[in-house]
Structure formats: C-alpha cells, structure tokens
Design a protein around this motif. Structure first.
Motif, PDB file in Angstrom:
ATOM      1  N   GLN B 164       0.820  -1.214   0.000  1.00  0.00           N
ATOM      2  CA  GLN B 164       0.000   0.000   0.000  1.00  0.00           C
ATOM      3  C   GLN B 164       0.854   1.264   0.000  1.00  0.00           C
ATOM      4  O   GLN B 164       0.408   2.314  -0.456  1.00  0.00           O
ATOM      5  N   ARG B 187      -0.404  11.269   3.495  1.00  0.00           N
ATOM      6  CA  ARG B 187      -1.711  10.722   3.113  1.00  0.00           C
ATOM      7  C   ARG B 187      -1.651   9.206   2.931  1.00  0.00           C
ATOM      8  O   ARG B 187      -2.551   8.478   3.339  1.00  0.00           O
ATOM      9  N   LEU B 188      -0.577   8.730   2.293  1.00  0.00           N
ATOM     10  CA  LEU B 188      -0.437   7.279   2.096  1.00  0.00           C
ATOM     11  C   LEU B 188      -0.356   6.568   3.437  1.00  0.00           C
ATOM     12  O   LEU B 188      -1.012   5.550   3.651  1.00  0.00           O
ATOM     13  N   ASP B 190      -1.378   7.606   6.411  1.00  0.00           N
ATOM     14  CA  ASP B 190      -2.631   7.675   7.171  1.00  0.00           C
ATOM     15  C   ASP B 190      -3.709   6.776   6.585  1.00  0.00           C
ATOM     16  O   ASP B 190      -4.475   6.155   7.321  1.00  0.00           O
ATOM     17  N   HIS B 191      -3.751   6.691   5.256  1.00  0.00           N
ATOM     18  CA  HIS B 191      -4.725   5.768   4.662  1.00  0.00           C
ATOM     19  C   HIS B 191      -4.386   4.315   5.006  1.00  0.00           C
ATOM     20  O   HIS B 191      -5.277   3.517   5.246  1.00  0.00           O
ATOM     21  N   ALA B 192      -3.092   3.980   5.013  1.00  0.00           N
ATOM     22  CA  ALA B 192      -2.714   2.602   5.347  1.00  0.00           C
ATOM     23  C   ALA B 192      -3.053   2.293   6.810  1.00  0.00           C
ATOM     24  O   ALA B 192      -3.519   1.209   7.135  1.00  0.00           O
ATOM     25  N   LEU B 193      -2.830   3.249   7.685  1.00  0.00           N
ATOM     26  CA  LEU B 193      -3.078   2.996   9.108  1.00  0.00           C
ATOM     27  C   LEU B 193      -4.564   3.051   9.459  1.00  0.00           C
ATOM     28  O   LEU B 193      -5.073   2.207  10.189  1.00  0.00           O
ATOM     29  N   TYR B 194      -5.256   4.070   8.945  1.00  0.00           N
ATOM     30  CA  TYR B 194      -6.610   4.325   9.430  1.00  0.00           C
ATOM     31  C   TYR B 194      -7.708   4.007   8.427  1.00  0.00           C
ATOM     32  O   TYR B 194      -8.887   4.109   8.750  1.00  0.00           O
ATOM     33  N   GLY B 195      -7.317   3.649   7.186  1.00  0.00           N
ATOM     34  CA  GLY B 195      -8.321   3.266   6.197  1.00  0.00           C
ATOM     35  C   GLY B 195      -9.091   4.460   5.659  1.00  0.00           C
ATOM     36  O   GLY B 195      -8.774   5.615   5.950  1.00  0.00           O
ATOM     37  N   SER B 196     -10.126   4.155   4.875  1.00  0.00           N
ATOM     38  CA  SER B 196     -10.889   5.225   4.247  1.00  0.00           C
ATOM     39  C   SER B 196     -12.380   5.119   4.539  1.00  0.00           C
ATOM     40  O   SER B 196     -13.165   5.950   4.099  1.00  0.00           O
TER      41      SER B 196
END
Lengths: 204, 204
Positions: B164, B187-188, B190-196
């Motif tokens: 990811q 952003r990458l 945070d998206h990997a850690l917290y999802g969307s």
C-alpha cells in the motif's frame, strides 16, 4: 471472407479500416504468442499482409502498436459494478483484474508493455492515456458515489485508494516479482477500507 | 592513484576486485548519464578499461550489470528508523524513498531498471533479490515491532501494508506515469493505518 489478401491486392487497396484491423489482430497475436520483443514493424507487416510504410505512418513505434493491439484484443467491460456496497464492488472489480492477469493470460503482455513503456515515450503515452488513466477514472467514479453515500470518509483520497488496491498488485507483479492470486483481493480491500491500526486509534 | 590503466596493464593484470569496482563505477556512470540502453558490455568494457570477456564471465547480461552498478552507486543506509512511533517512522522512510526518486535522480534509472527487468530474467533476479525483497524485509521487521507494541492490529497483513505504501509510489511512477511528490507521503501512511471507511464502520 472468401477472397484472399492477394486477390484483393490485385484489384486495389483494401479499405483503411480493414487494414488497421488486420494489423492490430496480427500484432496482438504476435505479442501474446512470442512476447513484446517479437512485435516489430517488419514482422507485423508480413503477418498482416500490409505495407511497412503504412505501419510507420499510423504508429510512432512498434511499442505503441503493441499497446493498441493489446487493448483491442483484451477489450472487456470496464464498467465498474455498482450494487450499492462499495466493499463488495471493489472485491468484484479487483478480483476480475487479478484473474485477468493470472488466469486469462494478461500477466506477461501487461508486464512487458509496462516494462517497455519505461523506455518508449510513445508506448508510455498510449498505455497511460488509453488504459491506465481511463481505468483509474472509472474506479474514481465508483468511489465518489460511495463517498456521497457515506461509505467512504469525506476526507478520503480516492486516488490513494486506487493506488492501494491496483498499485499493490502491480507492485507484486513488476517490482517484487512475487506470485499472488485472488486470495489477496479481500485483504487488500479490507486494509484499504479499515486500515491496519487498532480500532479506535486516534487519527492525526 | 598515480598509475594509469595502461601502466598497470603493461605490468600484468589488475586485481579482480579493482577491475570489478572500475566496471561497476563505469556502468553506474553510463546508466545515470545516458540511460539503460547505453549500458552495453562493449561500452562499459571500454570506459572501465577492462576486457569484454571478463564482463561476460561475471554478469549474465548488461541489465544485471546495470542493476548491480546501481545498487553499488546508490548504497544508502537502509535501516528503518525506530523511534517507537510507527506512523512517524513510516513517514520518514517513505519520505526518504520519494525524495530519492524525485530529488536525488533515482526516478529514471529505477524506472528503466524495473522496465528492463520485465524482459530480462537475470536483471529481474538481481533487482528483486538484491534490492526489492531485502527492502521489503526491512519494512516488515519494523512493522512487526509495531504490531507487537499494539500499534498495528494483530491481524494486519504486513506485506499488504508495504504494497500500500511503496506500491502506491511505483504505481504512479511506472503504471499511471503521473507526477507526485513528498506531499503524498503523509496521506499514504494515514490511509494505510486508518483506512478510508468512516470511523466505526464494521469490519468483516
């Protein structure tokens, strides 16, 4: 068709659309059978019964021709499903992508096309304009609907989600060069949606 | 060194390690200056003052030589930072990767090496064994620590997280061929850690 290429030639030129179709068919066949390096203007012209001059006129490089032939050959329904459940639809669509690579023969031509694109500007252009970017736009449209319906956060970056899903597959295919199969799909989608931090972890 | 290559030659062979270093230096210089396609055994042998026979003996293909030259040239501290905060450390490490691509000149040679690897088995092998897989292992080790410390979920798939993050960058670099810069990194991560998905969305 009952007439051979030689018969037609004897009476005059074939219509351009017909020549174009024959060239694309020949190029696609060579690409799938013998790989990217076999797709030369010489070889395609010979197999398609067309003149090399025509090929030079219509395509900036054998790579660009190979890319277009591949899109023509592998044209498939690109419409993203919309069942109202974004998780299910992402699994369907990403699953179809992985099957296309792994079970339907796309792995080798796709690797070779993306590979050759790194040193062939016209192929790179054909690949991203005709394939990669339109596909990303279709994914974005589906994700935008999910966002409006509250299935994705308002501040979610839709392009990042696409990178996380399709990019992960390309990463294994092209960069790591490790095997993978459809079993990865659900995990990729769940990680993209729910992340990997413990539930309730504070964000930002 | 006060002796020219010709002087040494006159007196006998240079030690193998010295020849090897000269060859790698020359190949790295040609790769960075003129690109992958300029890295041929002829050209490297000439610039390194070595014999082509030696090159054929030591490297299975010019691609494999280019890959090794690049690793030697770009050797950098690969150790993953461990400050105890996995989010911060991922941002540091992924940020260094993006700067290496975008500001430190790696973008073109990396694209060309990965590209050529798709049609050159020995280059592909050198790339994944010497570079891509060891780097993934370092990332995994750091993520495993975070998992033990409860910063990642027990059921998180560490390889998927690597896909990811790094895969997203390669996706934009090689497949989409769109520009990106360090601003993507946070952003990458945070998206990997917290999802969307919205917080509290049910998983599975």
């Amino acid at each position: 068709m009952s007439e051979s290429i030689a018969d037609r030639r004897g009476r005059g030129r074939r219509p351009a659309a017909e020549v174009r179709a024959a060239v694309l068919t020949a190029a696609g066949r060579i690409l799938l059978r013998d790989g990217m390096q076999a797709v030369t203007f010489d070889r395609v012209a010979m197999e398609a019964g067309s003149s090399k001059t025509t090929l030079y006129k219509w395509w900036p490089s054998p790579g660009a021709l190979a890319a277009e032939a591949y899109f023509a050959h592998s044209r498939r329904v690109l419409d993203f499903p919309d069942t109202g459940d974004v998780r299910a639809d992402l699994i369907t669509q990403l699953g179809a992508f992985v099957r296309w690579l792994k079970d339907e023969g796309a792995e080798k031509p796709v690797s070779e096309l993306v590979g050759a694109a790194q040193m062939d500007e016209s192929l790179a252009h054909a690949w991203s304009e005709s394939y990669a970017l339109p596909r990303r736009e279709l994914a974005r449209q589906r994700l935008r609907i999910a966002q409006r319906q509250g299935q994705l956060r308002e501040d979610a970056d839709l392009d990042v989600i696409v990178d996380q899903l399709w990019g992960a597959c390309y990463h294994r295919l092209l960069v790591l060069r490790v095997p993978f199969d459809e079993s990865i799909v659900e995990r990729l989608v769940d990680h993209a949606l729910y992340g990997s931090a413990p539930r309730g972890a504070e964000e930002r």
